[in-house]
Design an enzyme around this catalytic site. Structure first.
Site, PDB file in Angstrom:
ATOM      1  N   HIS A 221       0.812  -1.436   0.032  1.00 51.51           N
ATOM      2  CA  HIS A 221      -0.092   0.084   0.140  1.00 51.51           C
ATOM      3  C   HIS A 221       0.793   1.164   0.318  1.00 51.51           C
ATOM      4  O   HIS A 221       0.218   2.217  -0.143  1.00 51.51           O
ATOM      5  CB  HIS A 221      -1.092   0.068   1.168  1.00 51.51           C
ATOM      6  CG  HIS A 221      -0.169   0.274   2.599  1.00 51.51           C
ATOM      7  ND1 HIS A 221       0.252  -0.569   3.269  1.00 51.51           N
ATOM      8  CD2 HIS A 221       0.013   1.471   3.142  1.00 51.51           C
ATOM      9  CE1 HIS A 221       0.530   0.269   4.366  1.00 51.51           C
ATOM     10  NE2 HIS A 221       0.824   1.282   4.196  1.00 51.51           N
TER      11      HIS A 221
HETATM   12  C1  UD1 Z   1      -1.982   5.917   5.192  1.00 52.30           C
HETATM   13  C2  UD1 Z   1      -0.765   6.571   5.932  1.00 52.30           C
HETATM   14  C3  UD1 Z   1       0.166   5.419   5.864  1.00 52.30           C
HETATM   15  C4  UD1 Z   1      -0.106   4.299   6.397  1.00 52.30           C
HETATM   16  C5  UD1 Z   1      -1.725   3.872   6.113  1.00 52.30           C
HETATM   17  C6  UD1 Z   1      -2.037   2.622   6.653  1.00 52.30           C
HETATM   18  C7  UD1 Z   1      -0.279   8.906   5.382  1.00 52.30           C
HETATM   19  C8  UD1 Z   1       0.595  10.027   4.556  1.00 52.30           C
HETATM   20  N1  UD1 Z   1      -0.185   7.639   4.964  1.00 52.30           N
HETATM   21  O1  UD1 Z   1      -1.742   5.736   3.922  1.00 52.30           O
HETATM   22  O2  UD1 Z   1       1.377   5.885   6.596  1.00 52.30           O
HETATM   23  O3  UD1 Z   1       0.811   3.150   6.474  1.00 52.30           O
HETATM   24  O4  UD1 Z   1      -2.593   4.711   5.889  1.00 52.30           O
HETATM   25  O5  UD1 Z   1      -3.015   1.833   6.004  1.00 52.30           O
HETATM   26  O6  UD1 Z   1      -1.049   9.461   6.342  1.00 52.30           O
HETATM   27  N2  UD1 Z   1      -8.958   5.368   0.594  1.00 52.30           N
HETATM   28  C9  UD1 Z   1     -10.074   4.775   0.124  1.00 52.30           C
HETATM   29  N3  UD1 Z   1     -10.866   4.270   1.474  1.00 52.30           N
HETATM   30  C10 UD1 Z   1     -10.471   4.452   2.620  1.00 52.30           C
HETATM   31  C11 UD1 Z   1      -9.107   5.140   2.852  1.00 52.30           C
HETATM   32  C12 UD1 Z   1      -8.572   5.380   1.734  1.00 52.30           C
HETATM   33  O7  UD1 Z   1     -10.632   4.394  -0.896  1.00 52.30           O
HETATM   34  O8  UD1 Z   1     -11.012   4.329   3.643  1.00 52.30           O
HETATM   35  C13 UD1 Z   1      -8.133   5.397  -0.577  1.00 52.30           C
HETATM   36  C14 UD1 Z   1      -8.455   6.838  -1.164  1.00 52.30           C
HETATM   37  O9  UD1 Z   1      -8.177   6.777  -2.704  1.00 52.30           O
HETATM   38  C15 UD1 Z   1      -7.336   7.545  -0.683  1.00 52.30           C
HETATM   39  C16 UD1 Z   1      -6.143   6.564  -0.913  1.00 52.30           C
HETATM   40  O10 UD1 Z   1      -6.772   5.346  -0.285  1.00 52.30           O
HETATM   41  O11 UD1 Z   1      -6.724   8.831  -1.671  1.00 52.30           O
HETATM   42  C17 UD1 Z   1      -4.801   6.798   0.152  1.00 52.30           C
HETATM   43  O12 UD1 Z   1      -5.608   7.072   1.268  1.00 52.30           O
HETATM   44  P1  UD1 Z   1      -4.574   7.902   2.670  1.00 52.30           P
HETATM   45  O13 UD1 Z   1      -5.293   7.718   3.918  1.00 52.30           O
HETATM   46  O14 UD1 Z   1      -4.376   9.123   1.951  1.00 52.30           O
HETATM   47  O15 UD1 Z   1      -3.158   7.251   2.649  1.00 52.30           O
HETATM   48  P2  UD1 Z   1      -2.703   5.725   2.895  1.00 52.30           P
HETATM   49  O16 UD1 Z   1      -2.155   5.169   1.410  1.00 52.30           O
HETATM   50  O17 UD1 Z   1      -3.978   4.807   3.290  1.00 52.30           O
HETATM   51  N1  UDP Z   2      -4.309  -5.272   8.692  1.00 53.60           N
HETATM   52  C1  UDP Z   2      -5.725  -5.659   8.513  1.00 53.60           C
HETATM   53  N2  UDP Z   2      -6.257  -6.024   7.526  1.00 53.60           N
HETATM   54  C2  UDP Z   2      -5.558  -5.997   6.322  1.00 53.60           C
HETATM   55  C3  UDP Z   2      -4.333  -5.553   6.365  1.00 53.60           C
HETATM   56  C4  UDP Z   2      -3.830  -5.159   7.372  1.00 53.60           C
HETATM   57  O1  UDP Z   2      -6.290  -5.651   9.822  1.00 53.60           O
HETATM   58  O2  UDP Z   2      -6.193  -6.221   5.257  1.00 53.60           O
HETATM   59  C5  UDP Z   2      -3.526  -4.842   9.794  1.00 53.60           C
HETATM   60  C6  UDP Z   2      -2.267  -5.590   9.953  1.00 53.60           C
HETATM   61  O3  UDP Z   2      -2.397  -6.951  10.746  1.00 53.60           O
HETATM   62  C7  UDP Z   2      -1.575  -4.468  10.928  1.00 53.60           C
HETATM   63  C8  UDP Z   2      -2.203  -3.135  10.578  1.00 53.60           C
HETATM   64  O4  UDP Z   2      -3.135  -3.643   9.986  1.00 53.60           O
HETATM   65  O5  UDP Z   2      -1.846  -4.815  12.355  1.00 53.60           O
HETATM   66  C9  UDP Z   2      -1.084  -2.582   9.549  1.00 53.60           C
HETATM   67  O6  UDP Z   2      -1.729  -1.419   8.979  1.00 53.60           O
HETATM   68  P1  UDP Z   2      -1.298  -0.958   7.383  1.00 53.60           P
HETATM   69  O7  UDP Z   2      -0.381  -1.995   6.923  1.00 53.60           O
HETATM   70  O8  UDP Z   2      -2.584  -0.528   6.918  1.00 53.60           O
HETATM   71  O9  UDP Z   2      -0.205   0.434   7.844  1.00 53.60           O
HETATM   72  P2  UDP Z   2       1.212   0.207   8.377  1.00 53.60           P
HETATM   73  O10 UDP Z   2       1.489  -0.431   9.331  1.00 53.60           O
HETATM   74  O11 UDP Z   2       2.043   0.253   7.068  1.00 53.60           O
HETATM   75  O12 UDP Z   2       1.138   1.933   8.979  1.00 53.60           O
END
Ligand code: UD1
Ligand code: UDP
Length: 389
Positions: A221
């Site tokens: 991601h």
């Molecule tokens: C964010 C965090 C990242 C973390 C991740 C965990 C920042 C800069 N990044 O990244 O550090 O590892 O969360 O998962 O804060 N979207 C949906 N539905 C949702 C959420 C997101 O469709 O419920 C899509 C949208 O198109 C959005 C994109 O995902 O633009 C990215 O979401 P965003 O929260 O901006 O960043 P993450 O990649 O999720």
């Molecule tokens: N996780 C989850 N469902 C998923 C993918 C991840 O519950 O489909 C959990 C995972 O086990 C861990 C946390 O989400 O506890 C990690 O989050 P993510 O990978 O979104 O973000 P990061 O840790 O890189 O910020």
């Protein structure tokens, strides 16, 4: 009525999971001392990225749902900042807790420190030393806005000391004299606490027909893997060729960001191959219990997630990190993980290496599963002290 009010600011999937350890510990051990007010920024909002965790982990309903949603970094952080400031002015908490390195963390810490409200940063001190990662900017900034820095690993503590933080600071703690604590990882608290329940409740192995089979669990991601089509293509091509050759199922719960990026590959032949590959199982994001169970039973993990890297270690599964660096560098140093980046050759080589030589060395790196208790003990001491002033 509880003596102290703290505000927890969360909004992204891993923060819901992390915060559940603190909420549980407040409920069980500190309900007379602490009233927790929960602010959900709404950075993640799909049910499978948000609600599912509140239900499964019994996180209290948020007191405030800001509904900020997606957008550019500046938009997202700016809107959160404004809305959080209003709440902090209204609620006047003794302290604010933020987690990790997301835009929600950044907005929460910045709003609080400018109002002179002490910030406790949980998961402080981590560094990738790569400031092209939005998370690296957020981490460094939050650490320097915090009064309490709780580091999950010794590396985190060392990083902070190298940046000039004093590991021997003594009270009174302020943002200019912050407290550093190496306390272990609250995600480890959760993995220990929930695994047995997850094993009882989840039927994900049966649902995916991988019970008793060798399979690989993969999550992707990171912004630089999803928004750079070449990198995403290289990773997926590697999964495609390894899974066909070894006839292993690859379980790939797709973050919405990745699901939205995949159609960009349609111009290449990659999508056709992926669609025809019976071993690649692209599925919706999973609940935490389903993830724990899949991690506990898999053969290997491939991921660019911070949390999933750590969980690979908790469950002693080899990990291919789909990045060129990691904040959890001790996983690489112990031979438990390899930085395979988005390089198909390296992914393949590392996969074959771990099939032959699974890691055997698992020193204790993430504490004793009681990080939340440690953190709250310190915070209550501080809040009691500030009441007496
Ligand atoms: C964010 C965090 C990242 C973390 C991740 C965990 C920042 C800069 N990044 O990244 O550090 O590892 O969360 O998962 O804060 N979207 C949906 N539905 C949702 C959420 C997101 O469709 O419920 C899509 C949208 O198109 C959005 C994109 O995902 O633009 C990215 O979401 P965003 O929260 O901006 O960043 P993450 O990649 O999720
Ligand atoms: N996780 C989850 N469902 C998923 C993918 C991840 O519950 O489909 C959990 C995972 O086990 C861990 C946390 O989400 O506890 C990690 O989050 P993510 O990978 O979104 O973000 P990061 O840790 O890189 O910020």
């Amino acid at each position: 009525m509880a003596k102290h009010k703290i505000i927890t600011i969360i909004g992204a999937r891993p923060q819901f999971i992390k915060a559940s350890a603190i909420s549980r510990c407040i409920k069980n051990n500190y309900s007379e001392q602490i009233r927790e007010v929960i602010v959900n920024s709404g950075q993640h909002y799909d049910d499978l990225m948000s609600k599912v965790f509140f239900n499964e982990l019994e996180i209290p309903e948020p007191d405030y749902d800001l509904g900020v949603g997606s957008g550019s970094h500046a938009y997202q952080t700016g809107v959160m900042l404004q809305r959080i400031e209003d709440i902090l002015i209204e609620e006047k908490p003794g302290l604010v807790i933020v987690y990790g390195d997301t835009n929600t963390t950044m907005a929460g810490a910045l709003a609080a420190v400018k109002l002179h409200i002490p910030v406790a940063h949980i998961e402080a001190g981590l560094r990738s030393f790569n400031k092209s990662m939005p998370e690296e900017i957020n981490r460094v900034a939050c650490d320097h806005m915090s009064t309490f820095l709780f580091t999950p690993t010794l590396t985190g503590l060392t990083n902070l000391v190298l940046e000039g933080f004093d590991p021997d600071a003594k009270p009174d703690y302020t943002v200019d004299n912050p407290a550093l604590f190496h306390c272990g990882d609250i995600m480890f608290d959760n993995a220990l606490f929930f695994l047995d329940l997850a094993e009882k409740k989840s039927n994900i192995l049966q649902a995916l027909d991988v019970s008793g089979k060798d399979y690989i669990l993969c999550t992707i991601h990171r912004e630089n893997n999803t928004d750079d089509t070449a990198r995403l293509q290289h990773i997926l091509q590697a999964l495609d060729s390894i899974s066909r050759e070894k006839q292993f199922d690859f379980i790939i719960p797709l973050h919405p960001r990745t699901a939205k990026a995949m159609p960009q590959l349609t111009k290449s032949s990659v999508m056709d191959n992926l669609a025809k590959n019976p071993y690649l199982k692209f599925i919706s994001p999973l609940s935490y219990f389903d993830m724990l169970v899949l991690e506990n039973h898999c053969k290997m993990i491939m991921t660019d997630s911070g949390g999933v890297q750590k969980e690979s270690y908790f469950f002693r599964k080899p990990c291919l990190v789909l990045r060129s660096e990691s904040e959890w560098i001790e996983l690489v140093e112990t031979g438990h993980a390899v930085l395979a980046d988005a390089n198909p050759e390296k992914i393949r080589e590392s996969f074959l290496h771990f099939m032959e030589h699974p890691p055997v060395n698992h020193p204790s790196l993430f504490g004793d599963g009681k990080a939340a208790e440690f953190i709250l003990h310190e915070l209550v001491k501080f809040l009691d002290g500030s009441l007496q002033e």
